[in-house]
Design a protein around this motif. Structure first.
Motif, PDB file in Angstrom:
ATOM      1  N   SER A  66       0.856  -1.184   0.000  1.00  0.00           N
ATOM      2  CA  SER A  66       0.000   0.000   0.000  1.00  0.00           C
ATOM      3  C   SER A  66       0.889   1.231   0.000  1.00  0.00           C
ATOM      4  CB  SER A  66      -0.895   0.013   1.233  1.00  0.00           C
ATOM      5  OG  SER A  66      -1.680  -1.163   1.285  1.00  0.00           O
ATOM      6  N   VAL A  67       0.769   2.021  -1.065  1.00  0.00           N
ATOM      7  CA  VAL A  67       1.550   3.243  -1.203  1.00  0.00           C
ATOM      8  C   VAL A  67       0.622   4.422  -0.956  1.00  0.00           C
ATOM      9  CG1 VAL A  67       2.980   4.642  -2.747  1.00  0.00           C
ATOM     10  CG2 VAL A  67       3.006   2.137  -2.940  1.00  0.00           C
ATOM     11  N   ASN A 118      -6.907  13.717   2.535  1.00  0.00           N
ATOM     12  CA  ASN A 118      -6.283  14.327   1.367  1.00  0.00           C
ATOM     13  C   ASN A 118      -5.044  13.552   0.916  1.00  0.00           C
ATOM     14  OD1 ASN A 118      -6.083  16.242  -0.699  1.00  0.00           O
ATOM     15  ND2 ASN A 118      -4.702  17.514   0.507  1.00  0.00           N
ATOM     16  N   GLU A 119      -5.201  12.213   0.766  1.00  0.00           N
ATOM     17  CA  GLU A 119      -4.092  11.360   0.351  1.00  0.00           C
ATOM     18  C   GLU A 119      -4.518  10.457  -0.805  1.00  0.00           C
ATOM     19  OE1 GLU A 119      -1.971  10.891   4.718  1.00  0.00           O
ATOM     20  OE2 GLU A 119      -2.765   9.119   3.713  1.00  0.00           O
ATOM     21  N   TYR A 120      -3.588  10.248  -1.715  1.00  0.00           N
ATOM     22  CA  TYR A 120      -3.767   9.295  -2.797  1.00  0.00           C
ATOM     23  C   TYR A 120      -3.176   7.966  -2.351  1.00  0.00           C
ATOM     24  CZ  TYR A 120      -4.897  13.325  -5.652  1.00  0.00           C
ATOM     25  OH  TYR A 120      -5.491  14.458  -6.147  1.00  0.00           O
ATOM     26  N   TYR A 121      -3.661   6.882  -2.949  1.00  0.00           N
ATOM     27  CA  TYR A 121      -3.109   5.575  -2.611  1.00  0.00           C
ATOM     28  C   TYR A 121      -3.104   4.661  -3.821  1.00  0.00           C
ATOM     29  CZ  TYR A 121      -7.943   3.911  -2.383  1.00  0.00           C
ATOM     30  OH  TYR A 121      -9.243   3.600  -2.686  1.00  0.00           O
ATOM     31  N   ASP A 122      -2.261   3.659  -3.756  1.00  0.00           N
ATOM     32  CA  ASP A 122      -2.208   2.589  -4.745  1.00  0.00           C
ATOM     33  C   ASP A 122      -1.947   1.309  -3.966  1.00  0.00           C
ATOM     34  OD1 ASP A 122      -1.440   2.241  -8.020  1.00  0.00           O
ATOM     35  OD2 ASP A 122      -0.906   0.622  -6.667  1.00  0.00           O
ATOM     36  N   ILE A 123      -2.755   0.304  -4.221  1.00  0.00           N
ATOM     37  CA  ILE A 123      -2.603  -0.974  -3.529  1.00  0.00           C
ATOM     38  C   ILE A 123      -2.351  -2.051  -4.576  1.00  0.00           C
ATOM     39  CG2 ILE A 123      -3.731  -2.694  -2.062  1.00  0.00           C
ATOM     40  CD1 ILE A 123      -5.325  -0.312  -0.868  1.00  0.00           C
TER      41      ILE A 123
END
Length: 132
Positions: A66-67, A118-123
């Motif tokens: 998880s980024v 207010n954060e983006y994520y990539d899993i």
């Protein structure tokens, strides 16, 4: 060496990744109010191979990476470096006393935005085939 230790050692020394996040790679969760972008890794499933003679020492767990970051582009850049480090990797992971990895394959990927913080994520999930 445990596969989790080998993963951390390998990723925390992968030049393309460390250029973006240093050693902000954490087991299970990113510290609250930690510097972003950062990565958390978690084992989401696992399988151990057995024969009639017992445990073969081979396994194929799936790990989720998880980024999280303050911009979509920073998250995607980190995700791309994780992929460059892991996808189709074979060899000794984690140094001389590491784990023999037979293959690493991406299983799934999703991204999004958490409005509340207010954060983006990539899993992204990778299956790691290895022998202890």
């Amino acid at each position: 060496m445990l596969i989790e230790q080998a993963l951390y050692t390998y990723l925390s020394t992968y030049a393309g990744l460390t250029a973006l996040i240093g050693t902000r790679i954490y087991p299970n969760t990113i510290p609250q109010n930690g510097t972003l972008p950062a990565v958390a890794y978690t084992k989401v499933s696992g399988y151990r191979y057995h024969s009639l003679g017992g445990d073969t020492g081979e396994a194929s767990p799936v790990y989720q990476f998880s980024v999280f970051g303050s911009s979509y582009s920073s998250v995607k850049a980190v995700t791309e470096q994780i992929g460059a480090a892991l996808q189709n990797y074979t060899g000794l992971m984690g140094g001389a006393s590491g784990v023999t990895v037979k293959a690493v394959l991406m299983m799934s990927q999703t991204d999004g935005y958490e409005e509340e913080v207010n954060e983006y994520y990539d899993i992204t999930e990778y299956q790691i085939f290895y022998k202890e």
